[in-house]
Design an enzyme around this catalytic site. Structure first.
Site, PDB file in Angstrom:
ATOM      1  N   GLY A 221      33.371  43.383  58.976  1.00 27.14           N
ATOM      2  CA  GLY A 221      32.921  42.996  57.635  1.00 27.14           C
ATOM      3  C   GLY A 221      33.899  43.449  56.582  1.00 27.14           C
ATOM      4  O   GLY A 221      35.030  43.821  56.883  1.00 27.14           O
ATOM      5  N   ASN A 222      33.480  43.417  55.339  1.00 26.83           N
ATOM      6  CA  ASN A 222      34.321  43.918  54.236  1.00 26.83           C
ATOM      7  C   ASN A 222      33.429  44.566  53.190  1.00 26.83           C
ATOM      8  O   ASN A 222      32.205  44.550  53.298  1.00 26.83           O
ATOM      9  CB  ASN A 222      35.182  42.795  53.664  1.00 26.83           C
ATOM     10  CG  ASN A 222      34.345  41.675  53.091  1.00 26.83           C
ATOM     11  OD1 ASN A 222      33.629  41.867  52.121  1.00 26.83           O
ATOM     12  ND2 ASN A 222      34.406  40.501  53.729  1.00 26.83           N
ATOM     13  N   SER A 223      34.055  45.127  52.169  1.00 30.31           N
ATOM     14  CA  SER A 223      33.311  45.977  51.222  1.00 30.31           C
ATOM     15  C   SER A 223      32.636  45.220  50.085  1.00 30.31           C
ATOM     16  O   SER A 223      32.093  45.851  49.185  1.00 30.31           O
ATOM     17  CB  SER A 223      34.256  46.993  50.579  1.00 30.31           C
ATOM     18  OG  SER A 223      35.060  47.567  51.522  1.00 30.31           O
ATOM     19  N   SER A 224      32.686  43.922  50.099  1.00 27.82           N
ATOM     20  CA  SER A 224      32.121  43.203  48.946  1.00 27.82           C
ATOM     21  C   SER A 224      30.598  43.311  48.939  1.00 27.82           C
ATOM     22  O   SER A 224      29.930  42.965  49.909  1.00 27.82           O
ATOM     23  CB  SER A 224      32.545  41.734  49.014  1.00 27.82           C
ATOM     24  OG  SER A 224      31.982  41.062  47.919  1.00 27.82           O
TER      25      SER A 224
ATOM     26  N   ALA B 152      33.876  37.277  49.546  1.00 23.29           N
ATOM     27  CA  ALA B 152      35.028  37.720  50.337  1.00 23.29           C
ATOM     28  C   ALA B 152      34.824  37.160  51.739  1.00 23.29           C
ATOM     29  O   ALA B 152      33.915  37.581  52.474  1.00 23.29           O
ATOM     30  CB  ALA B 152      35.084  39.239  50.364  1.00 23.29           C
TER      31      ALA B 152
END
Ligand code: CTP
Length: 436
Positions: A234-237, A301
């Site tokens: 995943g990512n931090s958005s 994102a």
């Protein structure tokens, strides 16, 4: 040209305010000056009066011979209250230099001098340019006071670093170069070139209803690509920016659809939501919604790679010593949508870039992805961006021929205000396309 009210408070940097006035008047703006009593110890009224061609006021009990009018304006027939009339006539109120004491009073709403009462009465955008000794600037009291002002929509101009007035002192606290200050003021003046105003609230009456009939598609959050049945890439958005955009577009009366990729936040009222998890799901949902939208705000994102063969169950660590993941590229959703666009659609991309070169990298994406605008933020800064309620962005818009790129800087502000500034730029872009 605009009417600028300049508030000068007590500090060595008051001498730079003279240069600011000189540059502003030379650029065609009409300027009035109010001073705090302490500032007169550094620069007297006569100098400001000579440069502005207008009386300078210090006390709210003083008669204003110009009756609150700016140079070039007809004074009103009756004598008004100076602090009300001056700001009522101003397009922008800039307080430069702003001393620590003045900043503290502004944060507390204290109006014991004309500069402070003008600030309380101001309905125009307000700019505060702190200038002081570095220890005073870095004191938690000053930091908290400046934060309070920012949260209220005041544009706080970060001071420069370097040699300070007291001998041997170095650090942050210098009033920026007057030419830069003027450029910032001009950016904030609505209608003066490529401007984004972050000081307005999203519920500003001038915005309510003006997007009625417009269909806006917003993507928010960050996609997740499964590794196995419980793990993912995943990512931090967090989705804050996208949710703020959806709320701001809805507040303007638009019909809004939010494609939310793993967003745990409350959804704005009146917005249709479609939840997705992976980049592929986001792509399918966007392809479904895109043909019916007028504006696409692609704030999500989206993963650039997905796991080629995610495991069916849960991968056990006992099963192996080394775990290799094979990743394959995902489709670039935005590029695909841009290729399928119809006339009248406005496509806005979002680029989270790291450090120096952020704007240049985003400029390349604007062109490569065939967008109308791209919003770039610098993720190397911990005080803005991912999972923080504030943002500071630069918006690049493509010219009619897509060769000439315009740049709009939105100063640090809560994401709701940044969202509104982004929508202002989109509105301008659509207007200019419609009329051109
Ligand atoms: N985007 C997209 N599909 C992808 C990746 C990105 O639609 N697979 C969109 C994002 O939603 C964003 C814009 O493209 O609006 C820019 O995203 P960014 O990640 O900055 O660009 P990339 O093309 O992925 O470039 P980079 O190599 O810098 O990650």
């Amino acid at each position: 040209m605009s009417r600028i009210l300049l508030g000068v408070s007590g500090g060595i940097a008051a001498y730079k305010a003279l240069e600011l006035v000189r540059l502003a008047t030379a650029a065609g703006h009409s300027v009035r000056v109010v001073q705090t009593p302490a500032s007169r110890r550094f620069v007297g009224e006569a100098s400001f009066a000579a440069l502005t061609g207008a009386p300078v006021l210090v006390s709210e009990f003083e008669r204003d011979p110009a009756r609150g009018a700016f140079p070039g304006q007809e004074p009103p027939p009756r004598e008004p209250l100076s602090h009300l009339q001056l700001v009522a006539n101003a397009d922008l109120y800039v307080i430069a230099p702003a001393s620590a004491n003045t900043i503290a009073k502004l944060a507390a709403g204290i109006a014991d001098n004309l500069l402070g009462s003008c600030a309380l009465a101001a309905r125009c955008p307000v700019v505060v340019a702190p200038a002081m000794n570095n220890h005073m600037y870095e004191h938690p009291a000053t930091t908290a006071n400046l934060q309070t002002l920012r949260e209220r929509g005041v544009e706080v101009v970060e001071p420069d670093s370097g040699r300070l007035a007291s001998e041997g002192e170095q650090g942050i606290g210098r009033l920026p170069d007057p030419a830069r200050l003027l450029a910032i003021c001009e950016q904030l003046l609505v209608g003066d070139g490529p401007v984004a105003v972050a000081g307005k609230s999203s519920s500003s009456p001038s915005h309510r209803g003006d997007w009625q009939g417009l269909r806006v598609l917003v993507t928010a959050g960050g996609t997740r690509e499964p590794i196995d049945s419980v793990r993912f890439l995943g990512n931090s958005s967090s989705g804050r920016m996208g949710v703020a955009l959806a709320g701001a577009a809805r507040a303007r009366g638009a019909t809004v659809t939010l494609v939310a990729a793993n967003v745990a936040l409350e959804r704005p009222d009146g917005v249709a939501c479609r939840d997705v998890v992976t980049a592929a799901e986001l792509q399918a949902t966007c392809e479904d919604e895109f043909p019916d939208c007028d504006v696409l705000l692609m704030a999500a994102a989206v993963a650039d790679f997905t796991v080629a063969a995610p495991a069916q169950g849960k991968i056990k660590k006992a099963d192996r010593e080394l775990l290799e993941l094979h990743l394959q590229p995902t489709a670039d959703v935005l590029t695909g949508l841009a290729a399928a666009r119809r006339d009248g659609q406005t496509l806005v991309g979002f680029a989270a870039e790291h450090g120096r070169g952020a704007v240049d990298d985003a400029r390349e994406k604007l062109v490569a992805k065939g967008l109308d605008a791209i919003v770039v933020n610098d993720i190397s800064r911990p005080d803005i961006g991912f999972d923080v309620d504030a943002n500071e962005v630069t918006i690049l818009t493509a010219g009619g021929e897509r060769s000439e790129v315009q740049r709009w800087d939105v100063p640090r502000a809560p994401k709701a205000q940044v969202a509104d500034a982004i929508l202002d730029v989109v509105a301008r872009l659509r207007e200019s396309r419609a009329s051109g």
